[in-house]
Structures are given as C-alpha cells and as structure tokens.
Scaffold this active site. Structure first.
Site, short mmCIF file in Angstrom:
data_model
loop_
_atom_site.label_atom_id
_atom_site.label_comp_id
_atom_site.label_asym_id
_atom_site.label_seq_id
_atom_site.Cartn_x
_atom_site.Cartn_y
_atom_site.Cartn_z
N TYR A 145 0.88 -1.29 -0.03
CA TYR A 145 -0.05 0.08 0.19
C TYR A 145 0.73 1.26 -0.02
O TYR A 145 0.46 2.40 -0.40
CB TYR A 145 -0.97 0.00 1.30
CG TYR A 145 -2.11 -0.78 1.07
CD1 TYR A 145 -2.22 -1.99 0.60
CD2 TYR A 145 -3.56 -0.02 1.34
CE1 TYR A 145 -3.39 -2.86 0.63
CE2 TYR A 145 -4.90 -0.81 1.12
CZ TYR A 145 -4.58 -2.17 0.78
OH TYR A 145 -5.93 -2.77 0.62
N LYS A 191 3.52 -15.13 1.62
CA LYS A 191 3.69 -15.81 0.29
C LYS A 191 5.20 -16.00 0.14
O LYS A 191 5.81 -15.72 -0.81
CB LYS A 191 2.83 -14.94 -0.78
CG LYS A 191 3.09 -15.26 -2.17
CD LYS A 191 2.13 -16.62 -2.34
CE LYS A 191 2.06 -17.20 -3.63
NZ LYS A 191 1.09 -18.54 -3.81
N ASP A 224 -2.78 -18.41 -0.30
CA ASP A 224 -3.83 -18.86 -1.12
C ASP A 224 -4.44 -20.15 -0.35
O ASP A 224 -5.52 -20.20 -0.20
CB ASP A 224 -3.17 -19.39 -2.39
CG ASP A 224 -1.88 -20.12 -2.36
OD1 ASP A 224 -1.21 -20.19 -1.14
OD2 ASP A 224 -1.40 -20.67 -3.21
N ASP A 248 -6.19 -7.28 4.15
CA ASP A 248 -7.27 -6.65 3.47
C ASP A 248 -8.24 -7.76 2.90
O ASP A 248 -9.24 -7.75 2.78
CB ASP A 248 -6.97 -5.55 2.33
CG ASP A 248 -7.83 -5.00 1.63
OD1 ASP A 248 -8.76 -4.49 2.18
OD2 ASP A 248 -7.85 -4.94 0.22
N ASP A 252 -12.10 -9.35 4.40
CA ASP A 252 -13.17 -9.51 3.56
C ASP A 252 -13.95 -10.87 3.53
O ASP A 252 -14.90 -10.97 3.61
CB ASP A 252 -13.14 -8.88 2.30
CG ASP A 252 -13.65 -7.31 2.14
OD1 ASP A 252 -13.22 -6.54 3.21
OD2 ASP A 252 -14.37 -7.02 1.15
#
Ligand code: IPM
Ligand code: MN
Length: 366
Positions: A145, A191, A224, A248, A252
């Site tokens: 970000y 990751k 993932d 983020d 959600d």
C-alpha cells in the site's frame, strides 16, 4: 458515579452509508456515556469523497489536525461511484490511507465471530461455522500500500511490497500479545514461496515468538492456502497475523462468514490516536435509505471505548447488540425472506436502549 470523564471524538462520517451508520454509533455512545458516567463530544469532519467535493482534497489539513488532537477517531466509510474515475491522490480512498499514516496506526484488528446461535445468515453450514472466533491482525501502514517506487512508468506501472524488520517485529508483538489473551495460537500468513518480503516475514515472526512468547503456538500458511482454510474450516483459527494486502483480502473473505459485512467492526491502533471503523465500505447502492446495518459501526464504537478505558461501557454496547438481535430485530441484510426488517435508526435506538439499561433483566442480582 464520577461525572467528570469526557472523551473528544473526531467523527468522520465519510461517504455513502458512512453518515447514517456512524450516527447510530454516536447515539449508542451517548446512551452508554450517560449510564456509565462519562460524556462523549463528537466533532464532525470531512474525509474521502465528501472532503473532495468540499475542499478538492480527500484528507484536508483541518481534518488531519482535528484527528491528531482528538482522543479517538470514529470513521464511517469512504468512496463511491461519483469519484470512481479519480486517480492518485484524488481518490477518496487515498484520504483514508493518509489518515492511517498520519495517526501511525500500524495495527488493524478485525475480529470475526459467528456464535453458535447466529449461524442462520451464514453462507456456510451451521456445523462448520458455528463457534468461529478469529482475530485478524493486519499490518496497516506498510507493505504494498505504501512501498516505493510506485506509480506509472513509460510502459507500465509498478507497486512495491516493502517491509522492514522493525515493521514486522512490531506487528508480530501485537498479534502475540492478543493471542496471550485468547487461545494462544497465531497463524502467520505470507507468500514466502514467491516473495522475498515474505521470506523475511517468515524469519522475523518465529524469532519474536522464541525471544518473547515461547509458550504460544505459531504456524505459517501461504495466503492462497489460508484463503481456502478460512472457508473450509474457520474454527481452526485464533489469531491471524498478516501484512496489509493479504489482510485486506482475507478479512473481507472472513467477513462473509457471519452472513453480512454489516456486522464487523475494526480498530486501528499502535499510533498516537486510535481509529475505529466498520470493515464494510460505503455501500452507495443503499446509501441514504435508512436500511443499512449499523452493527459494524456500533461495535467499532465499543472498540473505541475499550481503547479509551471505558471497558464496562464497551461491554454494555456489545450486550446491547446481542439483546437487539436476540429480540429478533433484523436489518435487511440479515432478514430471511419471511422476516420483518427494521431500519438503521430503529436498530440503533434499540441497541442504545438495551446498552444503557444498567440492570439487564437476565443479569444476576448482586
Ligand atoms: C479496508 C478498505 C481500504 C483498504 C480501502 C478503502 C482503502 O478496503 O479498510 O479494508 O484497502 O484498506
Ligand atoms: Mn478492505
């Protein structure tokens, strides 16, 4: 009771449903304040699209100064179709990012709970989702970000994911300290099979555990796989520690578990002043209709009270939300097709009444 405590809140309603849901949160804050002997003074300031329209900037200096001088910031949501074509620092969302940076709130806490008795609205089967209780600890002021270099180049564009060791260390401490007060289990999500920044993350997080929290459990998941596990078996998680972008997305995803995004609050802490806001967005399609669910905003106000030391009143708010739901009140997002719905303001008033009731009927008499 001591009547001298007062809390000054910067109220940033923002765009879309932000104003109507935070108005209910303020109503509830007022009610519990009276019942618990403190006052809340909320001063309204513009952010996001509303600020762009008024001042040409999504995070005006006056808003920034008011937030930094306040005891806490209560925010609604930012963004909407009107500003979808805006780019760069003319995007409403860039105002929210600037606010987080200005306050230095690097730790975003997003609790997701699905009590056994409230699995009805979940898209998952009750026997899979009932009892879910996850705390997402999302790094909020770093990562992709905010990394540089960023922006357009001659033939493309770039965004850079950057974390310093110090940034990883401080967010890891937050996650482990939260886990100490919960089930003592942290899942760190990265990751590391692809990204160097995640390789570093996977070195630093276990080191912090070994040095400071040897009694806590830690495991690592690739993002993932973590996404799949959240849907497959959400009860396996206690605290989830992750970076800005993965947090983020995963929060959600997890927000769908209780059945509505309208239920989930968040607290952003670690800086000079805390920021409290629903996880949901501005929902422009239902804005101004008095139908949005104010629960996420109301529960964000409870987290705000926890942060300013009014923990009894914060618990009273949570009790008020439970009582309103137990009484069968349903905003449109939660109602089954044969159930009656109540408006945003009716739900807020009901929560306020229950939250301010100093002697709930089912409480044991002293
Ligand atoms: C959130 C939102 C924000 C984010 C947007 C509005 C900038 O999606 O709080 O999760 O990506 O952090
Ligand atoms: Mn988001």
């Amino acid at each position: 009771m001591d009547n001298t405590r007062s809390h000054d809140i910067a109220w940033l309603p923002g765009d879309g449903i932000g104003p109507e849901v935070t108005r209910e949160a303020l109503r509830v804050l007022d009610a519990v304040g009276s019942a618990h002997g403190f006052s809340v003074t909320a001063t309204e300031h513009r952010i996001g699209g509303a600020a762009l329209d008024e001042t040409g900037r999504p995070f005006p200096t006056s808003t920034r100064e008011a937030c930094l001088e306040s005891d806490a910031v209560l925010l609604g949501a930012v963004g909407g179709p009107k500003w979808n074509d805006n780019t760069g620092d003319k995007r409403p969302e860039s105002g929210l990012l600037a606010l987080r940076r200005a306050l230095g709130v690097y730790a975003n806490l997003r609790p997701v709970r699905v009590p056994e008795a409230r699995t009805g609205a979940s898209p998952l089967r009750p026997d899979r989702v009932g009892g879910t209780d996850i705390l997402f600890v999302r790094e909020l002021t770093g990562g992709i970000y905010f990394g540089t270099p960023e922006g357009r180049t001659d033939d493309g564009a770039r965004s850079t994911m950057v974390y310093s060791e110090a940034e990883i260390e401080r967010i890891a401490h937050v996650a482990f300290q939260r886990a100490q007060r919960r089930d003592g289990h942290v899942t760190s999500v990265d990751k590391a099979n692809v990204l160097e920044v995640s390789e570093l993350w996977r070195e630093v997080v276990p080191r912090i555990r070994e040095e400071h929290y040897p009694d806590l459990e830690l495991r690592h998941l690739y993002v993932d796989n973590a996404a799949m596990q959240v849907v497959r078996d959400p009860r396996q998680f206690d605290v989830v520690l992750t970076g800005n972008l993965f947090g983020d997305i995963l929060s959600d995803l997890a927000a769908a578990l209780p059945g509505s995004l309208g239920l989930l609050p968040s607290a952003s802490v670690g800086g000079t002043v805390g920021l409290f806001e629903p996880v949901h967005g501005s929902a422009p399609d239902i804005a101004g209709q008095d139908v949005a669910n104010p629960t996420a905003a109301i529960l964000s106000a409870a987290l705000l009270l926890d942060a300013v030391g009014e923990t009894a009143a914060a618990d009273a708010i949570r009790h008020g939300v439970d009582a309103a739901l137990d009484a069968g009140l349903r905003t449109a997002d939660l109602a089954a097709s044969d159930e009656e719905t109540v408006s945003t303001s009716t739900f807020g008033r009901e929560v306020a009444t229950h939250a301010a009731d100093p002697a709930p009927k089912n409480a044991p008499t002293p």
